[in-house]
Design a protein around this motif. Sequence first.
Motif, short mmCIF file in Angstrom:
data_model
loop_
_atom_site.label_atom_id
_atom_site.label_comp_id
_atom_site.label_asym_id
_atom_site.label_seq_id
_atom_site.Cartn_x
_atom_site.Cartn_y
_atom_site.Cartn_z
N PHE A 228 0.83 -1.21 0.00
CA PHE A 228 0.00 0.00 0.00
C PHE A 228 0.86 1.26 0.00
O PHE A 228 0.46 2.30 -0.47
CB PHE A 228 -0.91 0.02 1.23
N GLY A 229 2.10 1.07 0.55
CA GLY A 229 3.00 2.22 0.58
C GLY A 229 3.46 2.64 -0.80
O GLY A 229 3.88 3.76 -1.00
N ASN A 230 3.36 1.73 -1.73
CA ASN A 230 3.86 2.03 -3.07
C ASN A 230 2.84 2.69 -3.98
O ASN A 230 3.15 3.04 -5.09
CB ASN A 230 4.33 0.73 -3.73
N ILE A 231 1.62 2.75 -3.50
CA ILE A 231 0.60 3.31 -4.38
C ILE A 231 0.78 4.82 -4.55
O ILE A 231 0.48 5.38 -5.57
CB ILE A 231 -0.82 2.98 -3.86
N GLY A 232 1.37 5.43 -3.55
CA GLY A 232 1.73 6.83 -3.74
C GLY A 232 0.69 7.83 -3.32
O GLY A 232 0.68 8.95 -3.78
N PHE A 233 -0.24 7.43 -2.45
CA PHE A 233 -1.22 8.39 -1.96
C PHE A 233 -0.85 8.86 -0.54
O PHE A 233 -1.71 9.27 0.21
CB PHE A 233 -2.63 7.79 -1.97
N GLY A 234 0.42 8.73 -0.20
CA GLY A 234 0.92 9.26 1.07
C GLY A 234 0.52 8.45 2.28
O GLY A 234 0.47 8.98 3.38
N CYS A 235 0.29 7.15 2.11
CA CYS A 235 -0.11 6.37 3.26
C CYS A 235 0.99 5.41 3.71
O CYS A 235 0.82 4.63 4.60
CB CYS A 235 -1.40 5.59 2.98
N GLY A 236 2.12 5.48 3.08
CA GLY A 236 3.22 4.60 3.47
C GLY A 236 4.14 5.28 4.46
O GLY A 236 4.03 6.48 4.71
N ARG A 237 5.03 4.48 5.00
CA ARG A 237 5.95 5.05 6.00
C ARG A 237 6.91 6.03 5.35
O ARG A 237 7.39 6.94 5.96
CB ARG A 237 6.75 3.94 6.66
N THR B 217 -4.96 -12.77 -5.15
CA THR B 217 -3.58 -12.44 -5.51
C THR B 217 -3.04 -11.36 -4.58
O THR B 217 -1.90 -11.43 -4.09
CB THR B 217 -3.53 -11.94 -6.97
N ALA B 218 -3.88 -10.35 -4.33
CA ALA B 218 -3.45 -9.24 -3.47
C ALA B 218 -3.13 -9.73 -2.06
O ALA B 218 -2.15 -9.29 -1.43
CB ALA B 218 -4.53 -8.17 -3.43
N MET B 219 -3.98 -10.65 -1.55
CA MET B 219 -3.75 -11.15 -0.18
C MET B 219 -2.45 -11.95 -0.10
O MET B 219 -1.65 -11.78 0.81
CB MET B 219 -4.93 -12.03 0.25
N ILE B 220 -2.26 -12.80 -1.11
CA ILE B 220 -1.03 -13.61 -1.11
C ILE B 220 0.18 -12.69 -1.23
O ILE B 220 1.19 -12.84 -0.52
CB ILE B 220 -1.06 -14.63 -2.26
N ALA B 221 0.05 -11.69 -2.11
CA ALA B 221 1.16 -10.76 -2.31
C ALA B 221 1.44 -9.97 -1.03
O ALA B 221 2.59 -9.66 -0.71
CB ALA B 221 0.85 -9.82 -3.46
N GLY B 222 0.37 -9.65 -0.27
CA GLY B 222 0.53 -8.93 0.99
C GLY B 222 1.34 -9.75 1.97
O GLY B 222 2.23 -9.24 2.66
N LEU C 13 -0.38 -4.95 -6.28
CA LEU C 13 -1.02 -3.87 -7.03
C LEU C 13 -1.76 -4.42 -8.26
O LEU C 13 -2.88 -4.01 -8.58
CB LEU C 13 0.05 -2.87 -7.48
N ILE C 14 -1.14 -5.40 -8.91
CA ILE C 14 -1.80 -6.04 -10.07
C ILE C 14 -3.11 -6.70 -9.61
O ILE C 14 -4.15 -6.56 -10.25
CB ILE C 14 -0.85 -7.09 -10.71
N GLY C 15 -3.01 -7.39 -8.45
CA GLY C 15 -4.22 -8.05 -7.92
C GLY C 15 -5.31 -7.05 -7.64
O GLY C 15 -6.48 -7.26 -7.99
N LEU C 16 -4.94 -5.94 -7.01
CA LEU C 16 -5.95 -4.92 -6.68
C LEU C 16 -6.55 -4.30 -7.94
O LEU C 16 -7.76 -4.06 -8.03
CB LEU C 16 -5.32 -3.81 -5.84
N ALA D 175 5.49 0.04 -11.11
CA ALA D 175 4.32 0.61 -10.45
C ALA D 175 3.78 1.79 -11.25
O ALA D 175 2.58 1.98 -11.38
CB ALA D 175 4.69 1.05 -9.05
N ARG D 176 4.71 2.57 -11.82
CA ARG D 176 4.28 3.72 -12.60
C ARG D 176 3.49 3.27 -13.84
O ARG D 176 2.46 3.82 -14.19
CB ARG D 176 5.50 4.54 -13.01
N GLY D 177 4.01 2.19 -14.43
CA GLY D 177 3.31 1.63 -15.60
C GLY D 177 1.93 1.15 -15.23
O GLY D 177 0.95 1.40 -15.95
#
Lengths: 425, 211
Positions: free
Chosen positions: A6-15, A337-342, A351-354, B17-19
């Motif tokens: 979730f930190g990688n999504i880039g909406f400022g919610c990661g550490r 997929t998202a759960m396993i990836a988590g 991210l692909i799973g989501l 991720a950007r892609g």
Amino acid sequence: MRTGFFGNIGFGCGRDGAQRAPRRPSARRAVFGLALLAVPLALGGCHSPNMRVRRAVTLYYMGDYPQAQQTLAPEISRKNKNFVLNNCRYGSCAIAAGNLRDAQLAFYNAYEVMNSVHTNTVGRTLGAAVVYEGIKVWKGQPYERAMAHYYLGLIYLIKNHFNDARAAFANSLFRLRAYGRSRRDARAGHRYGWIDSNFTLGYFGLGLCYQELGRHALARANFRRAEQLNPALAPAVQMMRRRGANTVIFVDYGMGPRPAPHGWYGEKSAFVPTVAEAGPVPPVAAYADGRLLPASGYDAAVDTLALAQDKRWDSMDTLRETKAVIGTGLVAGGLGTAMIAGDRNDGEVGLIGLGAAALGMALTASSRVDVRYWEMLPRAVMVVPAALTPGPHTIQVAMAGSACQPFTVRVRRRGLTVLYVRLLP
Amino acid sequence: MPEKSTGHGAAGWRPGARGLKRAFAAVVGVLALTGLAGCGPAISAHAHTTFLSARDLLHMTDQMAASLAGSPRLAALTKNGPMVIVLKRVSNQTDEILTRGEEELFVHRVRVLLAQQPLLRRRFRFVLNRKTYYDLLREEQIPAAQLGPRESRVVPQYVLDATFYSDTHVSRKFRSDYYLCAYQLVDIHTGVIVWQNTYETKKSAVSGFLY
């Protein structure tokens, strides 16, 4: 350092967000946000009937047909996705109000578009396939199309324009889909074929037109077909053919079917109430100068509830059902997929799973059935022929506690006197 | 110095991720655009039917006027004087609804085409039909006494009429209409057809794959 995806999504919610310099909201983000906002708007905002239509429907069922017609008048010239539907609604109000000119114009507009192809623009077709079926230009379910042609034919009949009426009734008899009866048929690839229409009113109307045009062999053939399809029409047909009826009263009764989608996401079309739920159509009683007409008391020529339940009169669910199945698969697969990836701390796969789950949700949401329908359609149409002497007569029609005001009509010396009566439940 | 993307758990935006973000944005954008396509003007300019069109009207009436003008039989009949012709509107036997105006248009355009040429005007003279003529007299309040003796009035000798037929096949996805439009010039006194010609056209339309 453990960083969830979730930190990688880039909406400022990661550490890491705290360590980065604050970002300026970019134009791209704003566009993205607007696009996201537009999806639910596009899905939800375009299909609900507007206030004017709702008001007109209410007025119609209160029996104030002229006011309902007037309320709908601004809608019929707008060439939007509801152009045909609004013209059908308007036509119903106008014919019930006795305004044949306006009713003819409205049903003629509907007839022209209903018989057109490539009516939707490419964008709209794509939108209907991908986003929501309700954005396509409404042409109605097969039974609604048949009824629109029937009304146009009826208006020409009332005006004694038999050739035009004949053309309109002929157009109500388009071929229908017949499903394969057995699994063997399906395996052999004969999933469905095309069969002749069983729309009794169309054949009866054609019989009337051909009789008045002096083409008696064709009149006989069409009356016979109407009788075969609906034996309850036999007395009316006999009266028309042998006993020299010069007047026909077409009676619309009750409320027609309304869509009630079912399935997980409302992707399967169905109509309520069923004939069993609504009960049998009550017999009609028609009076001329206080005397009960002999052709009264017979069953309906057409029951729209029965037509709506008949698979042959149904539209195809295939595309919507496919979207629902694929969407469900994508949601389940994507979330899994998202759960396993988590658990594995794999941000990219997560991210692909989501993304897949989001796409699946969008697909399932877009698999809803188009719920627009022609609210003014009657439950049943009854036909009462009569042999009356030329001149003025007082007519009254009643059905199961519902009756019209007695009205005076002048029966023609030559030609056919055709009357239309709308009875509300 | 920006941290280089290494795969799992790396901070910041990595190329993958950007892609994905772009792909997601593109999907959302397409969804929004296609959804919003439903709110604009709806009926396509490319919508068409299998009905007779204005183009058919022009082709058909041009063809009929040329055929009438070029007929050797009519040339022989008009050698000593013009034919006096009354027009009857089209008898519509097709599955298409033709308005009264349209039914008249298909014969009146033939008249206009013939009347436009001075040479042909001498061979073909058109008169109003009885009903229109008496309606006109009534509207203009001209009494019958003012019209002079009956013998001096122009009496039509021929009637030009047309009958349109169609063979129609319709299903939910497909419609085809084969039209046969037959024109004829009939001697009113003998019933003999002195000229006839037909215009044939077949039209079919298939609905789109989806809608």
